[in-house]
Design a protein around this motif. Structure first.
Motif, mmCIF file in Angstrom:
data_model
loop_
_atom_site.group_PDB
_atom_site.id
_atom_site.type_symbol
_atom_site.label_atom_id
_atom_site.label_comp_id
_atom_site.label_asym_id
_atom_site.label_seq_id
_atom_site.Cartn_x
_atom_site.Cartn_y
_atom_site.Cartn_z
ATOM 1 N N SER A 137 0.806 -1.128 0.119
ATOM 2 C CA SER A 137 -0.105 -0.118 -0.057
ATOM 3 C C SER A 137 0.518 1.139 0.033
ATOM 4 N N ASP A 138 0.292 2.229 -0.702
ATOM 5 C CA ASP A 138 1.120 3.529 -0.756
ATOM 6 C C ASP A 138 0.378 4.531 0.157
ATOM 7 N N ASN A 139 -0.480 4.178 1.005
ATOM 8 C CA ASN A 139 -1.171 5.015 1.978
ATOM 9 C C ASN A 139 -0.388 5.932 2.901
ATOM 10 N N LEU A 140 0.934 5.373 3.403
ATOM 11 C CA LEU A 140 1.729 5.869 4.311
ATOM 12 C C LEU A 140 3.319 5.938 3.607
ATOM 13 N N LYS A 141 3.366 5.611 2.460
ATOM 14 C CA LYS A 141 4.754 5.769 1.963
ATOM 15 C C LYS A 141 4.755 5.679 0.249
ATOM 16 N N PRO A 142 5.592 6.437 -0.203
ATOM 17 C CA PRO A 142 5.519 6.667 -1.719
ATOM 18 C C PRO A 142 5.480 5.233 -2.453
ATOM 19 N N PHE A 143 4.779 5.187 -3.575
ATOM 20 C CA PHE A 143 4.953 3.816 -4.324
ATOM 21 C C PHE A 143 6.208 3.539 -4.903
ATOM 22 N N ASP A 144 6.967 4.861 -5.201
ATOM 23 C CA ASP A 144 8.463 4.626 -5.717
ATOM 24 C C ASP A 144 9.109 3.608 -4.942
#
Length: 243
Positions: A137-144
């Protein structure tokens, strides 16, 4: 202070996989706090107040638990799996750091069986050597950053457990994760899709990364990627103990 907070893991779904320690804490509790579907797993009884709340309000939930405990409540904060794995234990301590007035509230973390370990047990022993867990999940961190960690773990020849692989709000990101694995040379590796393990909806599917498609996963799926030595034996998948 008579109140306390216990942060409990309810396991992957089957009531038989909830630990006796967690059951004892729930029996003593005056209040149970958690995400709506997890609180729904707790049977109502006289003297117990259930406080279900929506997703993405973890800090509010944690602060509420500390506040009730400071007032004398015996509060159990529930998570699925283990509360220290992408769950509420970290949120409670983050809330405590922001609210030092609750520093004297006794807090205990009660471990549970994680979805990843329950899935691995069903499959055989795919995490039998070095492994890592990555929340996609990218809710709390960048998807990169998610993709970078996936690539590095593949290059390091770790087995991997992926949480939150694919949701309605980000249906195509898991395809990018599969592409990153292939680019890192992990195409021939075995990948297991373990959905709703320990529930009546349980389903396991093992293919290679090259054969995997993004629609094989959803938010109830834990994805297990083997290392380069992971292989099948009969109906099972296992990773040898030596590299």
């Amino acid at each position: 202070m008579s109140g306390w907070v216990k942060i409990a893991g309810l396991g992957p779904g089957d009531a038989a996989l909830v630990t006796p320690e967690v059951m004892a804490a729930l029996a003593e509790a005056t209040d149970v706090v958690g995400y709506i579907p997890y609180v729904a797993r707790i049977a109502p009884r006289p003297g117990l107040t259930l406080h279900p709340s929506d997703n993405r309000v973890e800090l509010d939930r944690a602060g509420h638990a500390l506040q009730m405990a400071a007032a004398g409540g015996r509060v159990v904060v529930v998570s699925s799996g283990d509360p220290g794995v992408f769950a509420m234990a970290s949120a409670v301590f983050e809330a405590l750091e922001a609210h030092p007035e609750y520093a004297d509230v006794p807090i205990a973390v009660l471990p549970g069986i994680t979805a990843m370990l329950a899935a691995a047990a069903r499959a055989g022993a795919p995490l039998g050597h070095d492994f890592c867990a990555i929340n996609l999940s990218d809710n709390l961190k960048p998807f990169d950053l998610v993709l970078r960690r996936v690539r590095l773990a593949a290059e390091g020849d770790f087995a991997m457990g992926f949480y939150n692989p694919r949701s309605a709000s980000r249906p195509h990101q898991f395809g990018q994760v599969l592409a990153a694995l292939r680019e890192a040379g992990a195409g021939p590796r075995l990948i297991t899709f373990a959905r709703a393990v320990s529930t009546p909806e349980e389903r396991l599917l093992t293919v290679t990364v090259d054969q995997a498609t993004e629609d094989m996963a959803d938010m109830r799926t834990v994805v297990l990627v083997g290392n380069s030595a992971t292989r099948r034996v009969g109906n099972y998948v296992y990773t040898p103990r030596s590299a």
